[in-house]
Motif scaffolding. Structure first.
Motif, short mmCIF file in Angstrom:
data_model
loop_
_atom_site.label_atom_id
_atom_site.label_comp_id
_atom_site.label_asym_id
_atom_site.label_seq_id
_atom_site.Cartn_x
_atom_site.Cartn_y
_atom_site.Cartn_z
N LEU A 8 25.04 -32.09 -11.88
CA LEU A 8 26.14 -31.24 -12.32
C LEU A 8 26.69 -30.47 -11.13
N PRO A 9 28.00 -30.47 -10.93
CA PRO A 9 28.59 -29.81 -9.76
C PRO A 9 28.20 -28.34 -9.68
N GLY A 10 27.59 -27.98 -8.54
CA GLY A 10 27.19 -26.60 -8.34
C GLY A 10 25.79 -26.28 -8.80
N PHE A 11 25.12 -27.19 -9.53
CA PHE A 11 23.81 -26.90 -10.09
C PHE A 11 22.75 -27.93 -9.73
N GLY A 12 23.12 -29.03 -9.12
CA GLY A 12 22.15 -30.07 -8.83
C GLY A 12 21.81 -30.87 -10.07
N THR A 13 20.67 -31.53 -10.04
CA THR A 13 20.27 -32.40 -11.13
C THR A 13 19.51 -31.61 -12.19
N ARG A 14 19.95 -31.73 -13.43
CA ARG A 14 19.33 -31.01 -14.54
C ARG A 14 19.00 -31.97 -15.67
N THR A 15 18.01 -31.59 -16.48
CA THR A 15 17.69 -32.33 -17.69
C THR A 15 18.47 -31.72 -18.85
N ALA A 16 19.23 -32.55 -19.55
CA ALA A 16 20.06 -32.08 -20.66
C ALA A 16 19.63 -32.78 -21.94
N HIS A 17 19.82 -32.10 -23.06
CA HIS A 17 19.32 -32.55 -24.36
C HIS A 17 20.48 -32.79 -25.32
N GLN A 18 20.39 -33.85 -26.11
CA GLN A 18 21.44 -34.16 -27.07
C GLN A 18 21.69 -32.96 -27.97
N ASP A 52 30.12 -45.89 -27.94
CA ASP A 52 28.85 -45.21 -27.69
C ASP A 52 29.12 -43.92 -26.90
N VAL A 53 29.04 -42.76 -27.57
CA VAL A 53 29.31 -41.47 -26.93
C VAL A 53 28.19 -40.49 -27.30
N THR A 54 27.63 -39.84 -26.30
CA THR A 54 26.60 -38.83 -26.54
C THR A 54 26.88 -37.63 -25.65
N THR A 55 26.72 -36.43 -26.21
CA THR A 55 26.87 -35.20 -25.45
C THR A 55 25.54 -34.47 -25.40
N ARG A 56 25.18 -33.99 -24.22
CA ARG A 56 23.93 -33.28 -24.02
C ARG A 56 24.18 -31.89 -23.43
N LEU A 57 23.23 -31.01 -23.68
CA LEU A 57 23.38 -29.60 -23.30
C LEU A 57 22.16 -29.14 -22.51
N CYS A 58 22.42 -28.28 -21.51
CA CYS A 58 21.37 -27.49 -20.89
C CYS A 58 21.96 -26.14 -20.54
N LEU A 59 21.11 -25.18 -20.22
CA LEU A 59 21.55 -23.85 -19.83
C LEU A 59 21.27 -23.66 -18.34
N ASP A 60 21.94 -22.68 -17.74
CA ASP A 60 21.69 -22.45 -16.32
C ASP A 60 20.26 -21.99 -16.07
N SER A 61 19.65 -21.36 -17.05
CA SER A 61 18.25 -20.95 -16.95
C SER A 61 17.35 -22.12 -17.36
N ARG A 62 16.63 -22.68 -16.41
CA ARG A 62 15.72 -23.79 -16.73
C ARG A 62 14.63 -23.38 -17.72
N PRO A 63 13.99 -22.20 -17.52
CA PRO A 63 12.95 -21.81 -18.49
C PRO A 63 13.48 -21.66 -19.91
N LEU A 64 14.67 -21.06 -20.06
CA LEU A 64 15.23 -20.88 -21.40
C LEU A 64 15.59 -22.22 -22.02
N THR A 65 16.13 -23.13 -21.23
CA THR A 65 16.43 -24.48 -21.72
C THR A 65 15.16 -25.15 -22.23
N GLY A 66 14.10 -25.10 -21.41
CA GLY A 66 12.85 -25.73 -21.80
C GLY A 66 12.27 -25.14 -23.07
N MET A 67 12.33 -23.79 -23.18
CA MET A 67 11.76 -23.13 -24.35
C MET A 67 12.52 -23.49 -25.62
N LEU A 68 13.86 -23.40 -25.57
CA LEU A 68 14.66 -23.66 -26.77
C LEU A 68 14.48 -25.08 -27.28
N PHE A 69 14.52 -26.04 -26.37
CA PHE A 69 14.45 -27.43 -26.82
C PHE A 69 13.02 -27.84 -27.16
N ALA A 70 12.03 -27.14 -26.61
CA ALA A 70 10.66 -27.37 -27.06
C ALA A 70 10.49 -26.88 -28.49
#
Length: 358
Positions: free
Chosen positions: A191-201, A218-236
């Motif tokens: 992602l421009p400005g953020f490097g490589t991130r893991t995003a979730h459908q 075939d279209v899929t949209t995925r989401l992540c947040l700028d905070s890696r810990p918060l992204t991991g917690m929410l999707f867990a």
């Protein structure tokens, strides 16, 4: 093709939710183009009056009709709130009033799209998928789709700043989305400005709209947040099924209130669209700051185009009107200095890496 009858140099613009996080930008931006002709409105009478506007409740169709009767010369309505159904849109279109809808709920957008014949008969235009996601994602998808001469698959990635303060509707919509189980596995994307991130459908409406508007199967949209810990917690929590409780109204209200108090990141965002057709691949990315402000600028730009009175009548998603494609460059040079547009198109490449497009 029928063109809209209202617009040009006459009529006023009603911005519903015009004092909120998105609507305030819509109101102030349009007021620079149409001085004295922009009316902010909303359910909070004190805030509406303080901002020089009117009280209006689009969830109450009788109230909405009364307000429009009183104003009389409204040419364009910008909905920066999420009505419960398509009733407000129907009232606008049957009166021949143009509509800009910043909503993101798939069910309601589909219901508004079903009003196409009514809009055409009245000579009115409704624009849907107006914002960042859906909105900028749709426009980037269109460019990537065209770059590969017709995509067979689209992968959209959205990164949002978890430190930005969003309105109640936006946070409630996010909570509702987290209550839905994923239908596709996570993926990593640059992602421009953020490097490589893991995003979730995530149930963004664009992945349901684009198969119809662009013909991509075939279209899929995925989401992540700028905070890696918060992204991991929410999707867990979502994977564990613990957020399904948000389907209950009481729990949804509680979680919405809780999430509105979480500000553990910044206000930057990024979106990316990857299109593939056989061994051809194109990726367009865009980043900026203050998602709510950018959503407001997108809506204001579209409303200005509607005031010109030259857009085709009917209900359209933003990517369906080529005249709106210039919005991406306009954002880069008007009021959002940190926004940039990146592109890469090649054959047989992976999903990472961008180069700056000039």
């Amino acid at each position: 093709m029928t063109t809209a009858k209202i617009g040009g140099s006459t009529g006023r613009i009603l911005v519903v939710g015009g004092y909120g996080s998105v609507g305030a930008t819509v109101t102030s931006t349009l007021d620079t183009w149409f001085p004295g002709r922009v009316i902010p409105g909303g359910r909070d009478e004190a805030r509406a009056r303080q901002s020089g506007g009117v009280r209006v409740d689009v969830s109450d169709t009788d109230d909405f009709r009364e307000v429009l009767d009183g104003l009389g010369d409204v040419a364009v309505i910008v909905l920066c709130v999420e009505p419960p159904d398509a009733g407000a849109a129907r009232i606008c279109l049957e009166r021949g009033i143009h509509l800009v809808d910043v909503g993101a709920t798939r069910r309601r957008l589909d219901a508004v799209a079903e009003l196409n014949d009514l809009a055409v008969d009245a000579g009115a235009t409704a624009l849907l998928s107006v914002g960042v996601a859906p909105g900028l994602t749709n426009l980037l998808a269109r460019r990537a789709h065209d770059a590969v001469d017709g995509a067979r698959s689209l992968r959209l990635t959205v990164l949002l700043g978890s430190g930005e303060r969003h309105g109640v509707d936006a946070v409630r919509w996010t909570v509702e989305g987290l209550a839905e189980p994923a239908t596709a596995p996570p993926e990593r994307a640059a992602l421009p400005g953020f490097g490589t991130r893991t995003a979730h459908q995530f149930p963004f409406s664009d992945q349901h709209t684009l198969p119809h508007t662009l013909g991509v199967p075939d279209v899929t949209t995925r989401l992540c947040l700028d905070s890696r810990p918060l992204t991991g917690m929410l999707f867990a929590l979502r994977r564990a099924g613990l957020l399904r409780v948000a389907r209950r109204p009481g729990a949804r209200r509680m979680l919405t209130g809780l999430f509105r108090r979480i500000h553990t990141g910044g206000d930057a965002f990024a979106v990316r669209a990857d299109a593939r057709n056989g061994d051809r691949h194109a990726a367009y990315g865009l980043s900026g700051r203050a998602q709510s402000r950018v959503s407001g600028l997108v809506a204001a730009y579209v409303a200005r185009e509607l005031m010109g009175g030259t857009l085709p009548a009917g209900v359209h998603h933003i990517e369906q009107l080529p005249v709106l494609d210039g919005l991406l460059e306009w954002l880069g040079s008007h009021g959002v200095a940190t926004l940039r547009l990146d592109r890469r198109a090649d054959s047989g490449s992976g999903a990472h890496g961008h180069r700056k497009e000039t």
